[in-house]
Design a protein around this motif. Sequence first.
Motif, short mmCIF file in Angstrom:
data_model
loop_
_atom_site.label_atom_id
_atom_site.label_comp_id
_atom_site.label_asym_id
_atom_site.label_seq_id
_atom_site.Cartn_x
_atom_site.Cartn_y
_atom_site.Cartn_z
N THR A 1 0.83 -1.21 0.00
CA THR A 1 0.00 0.00 0.00
C THR A 1 0.86 1.26 0.00
N SER A 2 1.93 1.23 0.80
CA SER A 2 2.84 2.37 0.86
C SER A 2 3.51 2.60 -0.47
N SER A 3 3.95 1.54 -1.14
CA SER A 3 4.60 1.63 -2.44
C SER A 3 3.65 2.20 -3.48
N GLU A 4 2.40 1.74 -3.43
CA GLU A 4 1.39 2.20 -4.38
C GLU A 4 1.13 3.69 -4.21
N GLU B 1 2.51 7.07 -7.95
CA GLU B 1 1.95 8.10 -8.82
C GLU B 1 1.70 9.38 -8.02
N LEU B 2 2.38 10.45 -8.45
CA LEU B 2 2.18 11.76 -7.84
C LEU B 2 1.36 12.61 -8.79
N SER B 3 0.58 13.52 -8.26
CA SER B 3 -0.19 14.43 -9.10
C SER B 3 0.75 15.41 -9.78
N GLU B 4 0.25 16.06 -10.84
CA GLU B 4 1.08 17.05 -11.53
C GLU B 4 1.47 18.18 -10.58
N GLU B 5 0.56 18.56 -9.71
CA GLU B 5 0.83 19.62 -8.74
C GLU B 5 2.00 19.23 -7.83
N GLU B 6 2.02 17.95 -7.39
CA GLU B 6 3.09 17.48 -6.51
C GLU B 6 4.41 17.39 -7.26
#
Length: 352
Positions: A39-42, A46-51
Amino acid sequence: MKRKVSLLLIIVLLLEVLAGCSSSNTGQEQKKDVQVSDTSSEATKELSEEELWKQEPMYGKTIKVGYNGGLCEGSSGIAKALGFFEKEGLDVEIVNVQQFIDAVGTNQIQVASSHIAQLLVPAVNGINMVFTTGIQSGCKSLYVLNNGEINSTSDLIGKTVAIPAGIGSSDHNIALRFFNHDNINPNEINFKQVESSACILAMQNGEVQGVILSDQFAEQFVIDGTLKIIRSLTYDEDFKVEPCCVYALNRDFVNENPITAKKLTKALQEARFWISENLEEATKILFENNWASGDFDRAVRMISSYDWTISDENTEKALRNIIDDYKTFGLIDSSLDTQEVLDHIWKPLMKK
């Protein structure tokens, strides 16, 4: 004796049961740990464009846009004045830089705008910049005396054309393409540097027979009957579908800050589309900020003559054609592959 054996068997059985429970619990705990780890790896996969944007080196920093005024590159000023940069979360400073090609190449400023005819050769020959979108069509034409004997480019074979910015300038490169498009070898034309203000007198004295001028400068002389156009970036069918100018961004800035560069390009595109629908208001903004000068009504006519909605597809097509033309003229090494050159200089960020 039997009691001792029975007791021993009971003890052994108890130990096996306890061992089994311990093994089962350990397995459950291990399984639970793996699930938490997955779960932590998932969550970090994927980060949002904002992040992702916040991780870029230029995030939250001031971006410098070089702009020294003028109608045909006015979308820089409009984007600043109307808050289009701010809308994208960007802090942008408009700076006046004369040697803007070197300034972009060395990242002293991150963005500049100018004629493809001025920017293309330096970009191909090593200046550290890429083009991300076109700006507008038009703005310069080939003029001759209205009452003279010159009526077409073919009439200028063996004669002299004035180039205000000098040999090798954007004016010169534009002239080369005018003749080339008419199947005239540019080597059959003589070129001479003459200041814009002196060009008409030079034609009247017979020193030169044609001149490349900005349409804004020349309009008054067309209206009074002194000059006429025989070839034009603004009005001719084969050129008015091309962008005259493009935005050039520092290559390292784009590579290291792709989201910032995309937001910047988006703001600039929004500004030029806004101009296309608000021509008089856009001209007023440029005048109020001293980004344009001269006769206001003439400026409105000129800004209205440009196509501010040039697509990236048309920009790409134009760049390809100009690269091929410049290879013919020897301005770009003829052995270079056109597609490789295009891929090196053209980064249409809004496709992503």
